[in-house]
Scaffold this active site. Structure first.
Site, short mmCIF file in Angstrom:
data_model
loop_
_atom_site.label_atom_id
_atom_site.label_comp_id
_atom_site.label_asym_id
_atom_site.label_seq_id
_atom_site.Cartn_x
_atom_site.Cartn_y
_atom_site.Cartn_z
N GLU A 166 0.81 -1.24 0.00
CA GLU A 166 0.00 0.00 0.00
C GLU A 166 0.84 1.28 0.00
O GLU A 166 0.35 2.36 0.29
CB GLU A 166 -1.01 0.10 1.16
CG GLU A 166 -1.75 -1.12 1.64
CD GLU A 166 -2.40 -1.98 0.60
OE1 GLU A 166 -1.71 -2.91 0.15
OE2 GLU A 166 -3.55 -1.76 0.23
N TYR A 168 3.52 2.01 1.94
CA TYR A 168 4.15 2.39 3.22
C TYR A 168 5.67 2.17 3.15
O TYR A 168 6.20 1.79 2.11
CB TYR A 168 3.51 1.59 4.37
CG TYR A 168 2.09 1.99 4.66
CD1 TYR A 168 1.79 3.26 5.16
CD2 TYR A 168 1.02 1.12 4.44
CE1 TYR A 168 0.47 3.63 5.43
CE2 TYR A 168 -0.29 1.49 4.71
CZ TYR A 168 -0.56 2.73 5.20
OH TYR A 168 -1.86 3.11 5.47
N ARG A 216 2.79 -8.92 3.94
CA ARG A 216 1.84 -8.33 2.96
C ARG A 216 2.65 -7.81 1.79
O ARG A 216 3.39 -6.81 1.91
CB ARG A 216 1.05 -7.20 3.64
CG ARG A 216 -0.05 -6.62 2.77
CD ARG A 216 -1.40 -7.11 3.20
NE ARG A 216 -2.44 -6.59 2.32
CZ ARG A 216 -3.30 -5.66 2.66
NH1 ARG A 216 -3.28 -5.15 3.88
NH2 ARG A 216 -4.21 -5.25 1.80
N HIS A 254 -1.52 3.78 -1.63
CA HIS A 254 -2.57 4.73 -1.28
C HIS A 254 -2.61 5.92 -2.24
O HIS A 254 -3.65 6.53 -2.44
CB HIS A 254 -2.40 5.24 0.16
CG HIS A 254 -2.83 4.24 1.18
ND1 HIS A 254 -3.97 3.48 1.06
CD2 HIS A 254 -2.25 3.84 2.34
CE1 HIS A 254 -4.08 2.67 2.08
NE2 HIS A 254 -3.05 2.86 2.88
N GLN A 341 -17.97 5.16 3.60
CA GLN A 341 -18.47 6.39 4.25
C GLN A 341 -18.25 6.43 5.76
O GLN A 341 -17.97 7.49 6.31
CB GLN A 341 -19.96 6.56 3.95
CG GLN A 341 -20.22 7.03 2.53
CD GLN A 341 -21.70 7.11 2.21
OE1 GLN A 341 -22.17 6.46 1.31
NE2 GLN A 341 -22.46 7.89 2.96
#
Ligand code: FAD
Ligand code: NAP
Ligand code: SF4
Length: 675
Positions: A166, A168, A216, A254, A341
């Site tokens: 992601e 990081y 991961r 991200h 949301q």
């Protein structure tokens, strides 16, 4: 016997066995930093463990201060920290579950001034420029990861997950995009993958053989200058060699501008990547991203695409997901609709996460639906999200509930939302509530427009009004012109819409209507290959990072759409933090024109007249669709009160401004919990 044989096949890891193939993926909840946070997280995880999850991965915990995602994020650096975590591991183990702690170093994504990275390059999603790690800093970081793993073991965790995807810190070392070093941690790929290999190797040496280590792996970076497939495979092999127990799949950094988990991403859109990796490695592989129902999970496992299924948000939506699947009750699952949301949008706003369809998520210690002491006769008027939630929970608690709706079906505005291409998941929420109506014995009266007299005659103890909204009408000359319609005319009444269209209003509904009008044929959210092509993702894995050099194939819009708003500023600014950019990007791909800072002056045969920057303009259009917000529909309140009937108002009927389904359901659940 369960129909999902592959899901419920235990997985023997040698020193321990997972009871099924479902893993609850790591999610930051914000509880970590709350007062009495550890007790709250313990209750939250314990419920999921009780719900049957094979293995839980905790939210990301930093190994040191530099690795924080934000100021004062949770950290595992001392024995005191480990002691705090014991309450979590005990609670999970009592329920027969297993839990690993994720070690997450945010690197340049750290939203604080101490952030570090392989090179001092600011990320596009954080205002803080990171410090470049020195060699001594890298060595200290490795020590801190290893220390965090040892402390996790001390705290009673069954293992750790090392977050290598992601975008990081670990990803930042691996990729040339973020690693410009010239020492032995930069340059060649061998150097750039030195950090993750050292981390896994030294962690394994420190924790011994009987402790789960999940790595991961970023299998598809989806950013320019990410890894090639060959590089990802090479890293996967090294990680396996140095002692990982399981490899988990990461898709997209991200900062990638390609959606990876939003509702418009097709279900199981990325399992083909994990399948490819299975040809290369021998340890168990986890697949992830937009898997939310047992049928999908079972198919992935049966086809051999992965050994374990990771789902994160679906466990916010329903803690009992696994038990329900095992009992062949998938129609009782409260399905995650991928809206972000109440979960990710909350986390990014530094609020405690929850779930739009299940406000109890992360609030297990304060919101509970306990049996009522007095059985009341309750009428709920309106079977939109608010009325559905209120009626089913009130009935679950033992009340005698009648639910009325003037429409022929339940769901309220969700019946319009579910028709928007990319929002097909909204069907599931209606299906879930319809099943709850049946299970809890709510008396359902459709095609029934309720009046004060009806409610009076029914002798109800209390009435819950969930009658929703009506669309705002505009005071503009020519508003009655035949070319003017509103979103209900388009989505519900299916009135014809011309080729050139002005959409007035750029809130969620304006965006959704534009999305609807720019599509024809099958929604790409229901067709993985078409969706991958639309976003320019290379399924052959020849392109670096899965995207470099690939041209997106967008099906042209059958209409020309012009979106208008009166205010200045960017379009979609009020949409969800983690999804607004997707809606904007999707409409731009369809050449929708965005026109802001206007005043509407007139509508006539010529089209829409408006003033922009003091210049009078006219746009020739065939149809004008009004999506200019909503006002509450609560005419019944005053007469009911006059009759002395106790009335509660929830959802859009209460406050329409900025009312979305998250608020409507939350308000309804909280009322029904105490009525
Ligand atoms: P409603 O859904 O409006 O339901 C009210 C119900 O009351 C209706 O079924 C109506 O028939 C019934 N009713 C009214 N008067 C009477 C009466 N006198 N007697 C009997 N029945 C009556 N929200 C989000 O959070 N996320 C989204 O992505 C999203 N997308 C949307 C997309 C579209 C196209 C639309 C139109 C809305 C969307 N919304 C979204 C908004 C969301 O649907 C609403 O906030 C939500 O439906 C409000 O719930 P409610 O139960 O208060 O009202
Ligand atoms: P909204 O978000 O309030 O947007 C209304 C739009 O109409 C605004 O763009 C506003 O922009 C314009 N407007 C307001 N008053 C006007 C007037 N008098 N004349 C002309 N234009 C006017 O409402 P909505 O789009 O109807 O959505 C309703 C609710 O559903 C919202 O709470 C929304 O969050 C929710 N929803 C959410 C999603 C989602 O994806 N999360 C999707 C759909 C709906 P200007 O004032 O700039 O003109
Ligand atoms: Fe899923 Fe939306 Fe709930 Fe998040 S808020 S868990 S995306 S349904």
């Amino acid at each position: 016997m369960t129909q999902y044989k592959h899901i419920f096949e235990p997985l023997d890891l040698g020193f321990t066995t997972l009871k099924n193939r479902i893993l609850m993926g790591s999610m930051h909840t914000g509880l970590e930093e709350e007062k009495n946070g550890f007790e709250k997280i313990a209750a939250y995880y314990a419920e999921r463990a009780k719900g049957g999850v094979g293995l839980i991965i905790s939210g990301g915990i930093a190994p040191n201060v530099q690795g924080w995602t934000g100021p004062f994020s949770a950290r595992m650096s001392t024995k005191k920290h480990a002691k705090q975590h014991k309450v979590i591991t005990d609670a999970v183990h009592i329920e027969g579950g297993k839990i690993c702690m994720q070690i997450l170093h945010a690197g340049r994504y750290g939203y604080h001034p101490f952030a570090v990275a392989p090179s001092a390059i600011k990320s596009p999603i954080s205002p803080f420029k990171p410090f470049k790690l020195k060699q001594s800093g890298i060595k200290r970081t490795i020590r801190d990861f290893v220390n965090a793993a040892k402390l996790a073991k001390l705290a009673g965790y069954d293992g750790v997950e090392i977050m290598g995807s992601e975008g990081y810190l670990i990803n930042q070392f691996i990729s040339e995009r973020t690693n410009k070093r010239t020492d032995n941690y930069g340059g060649s790929y061998e150097n750039r993958m030195r950090l993750p290999i050292a981390l896994v190797k030294q962690t394994r040496e420190a924790v011994g053989t009987e402790f789960i280590i999940i790595y991961r792996l970023s299998m598809l970076d989806l950013v320019e200058k990410g890894s090639t497939w060959q590089e990802v495979v090479a890293l996967g092999k090294e990680i396996e060699k140095v002692g990982a127990t399981i490899i988990n799949t990461g898709i997209g950094w991200h900062e990638a501008r390609i959606p990876t988990i939003a509702t418009s991403v097709p279900r199981a859109a990325f399992t083909w990547v994990t399948k490819k990796m299975k040809e290369e490695l021998s340890i168990p592989l986890v697949t992830s991203n937009r898997i939310n129902m047992p049928e999908t999970a079972e198919k992935i496992l049966a086809e051999g695409d992965a050994d374990i299924i990771s789902m994160a948000r679906p466990f916010l939506a329903d803690s009992e997901w696994v038990n329900k699947a095992e009992a062949n009750k998938s129609d009782e699952i409260n399905t995650c609709i991928g809206c972000n949301q109440a979960c990710l949008d909350h986390v990014f706003a530094r609020k405690v996460a929850s779930c739009l369809v299940n406000p109890r998520a992360c609030h297990e210690t304060e919101l509970n639906y306990l049996p009522s002491e007095i059985k009341k006769k309750i009428a709920v008027v309106g079977a939109g999200p608010a009325g559905l939630a209120a009626s089913t929970i009130a009935a679950e608690r033992g009340h005698d509930v009648t639910l009325f709706d003037s429409d022929k079906e339940t769901g309220g505005q969700f019946n319009m939302a579910k028709q928007i291409p990319g929002k097909e998941e909204f069907y599931e929420t209606i299906r879930y509530f319809n099943k709850q109506i049946e299970l809890h014995g709510v008396t359902l009266k459709l095609n029934t427009r309720v009046t004060t007299e009806d409610l009076k005659a029914g002798n109800f103890d209390e009435v819950i009004l969930a009658t929703g909204i009506k669309p705002r009408t505009l005071k503009v000359e020519g508003i009655d012109h035949p070319k003017v319609i509103n979103y209900i005319d388009v989505l519900k009444l299916k009135k014809p819409v011309g080729k050139r269209v002005a959409v007035i209003g750029a809130g969620g509904i304006g965006f959704d209507v534009s999305e609807y009008l720019t599509h024809e044929g099958e929604s790409t959210s229901l067709n993985i290959d078409a969706w991958l092509n639309e976003w320019g993702i290379d399924k052959t894995l020849k392109a670096r990072s899965g995207i470099e050099g690939i041209t997106a194939e967008v099906h042209p819009s059958p209409r020309e759409i012009f979106m208008f708003k009166r205010s200045k500023g960017k379009f979609g600014g009020n949409l969800g933090k983690t999804t607004g950019w997707i809606h904007r990007s999707s409409l731009k791909k369809k050449n929708v024109q965005f026109i802001n800072n206007v005043q509407y002056t007139k509508i006539d045969d010529e089209g829409l007249h408006y003033v922009q920057n003091e210049v009078q303009k006219v746009l020739a259009v065939d149809t004008i669709v009004i999506c200019a917000g909503q006002v509450p529909l609560k005419e019944l309140v005053a007469p009911l009160e006059t009759e002395g009937i106790k009335v509660h108002v929830v959802g859009g009927a209460d406050i329409a401004a900025e009312l979305d389904a998250k608020l409507a359901i939350n308000q309804a659940c909280r009322l029904a919990a105490k009525i």
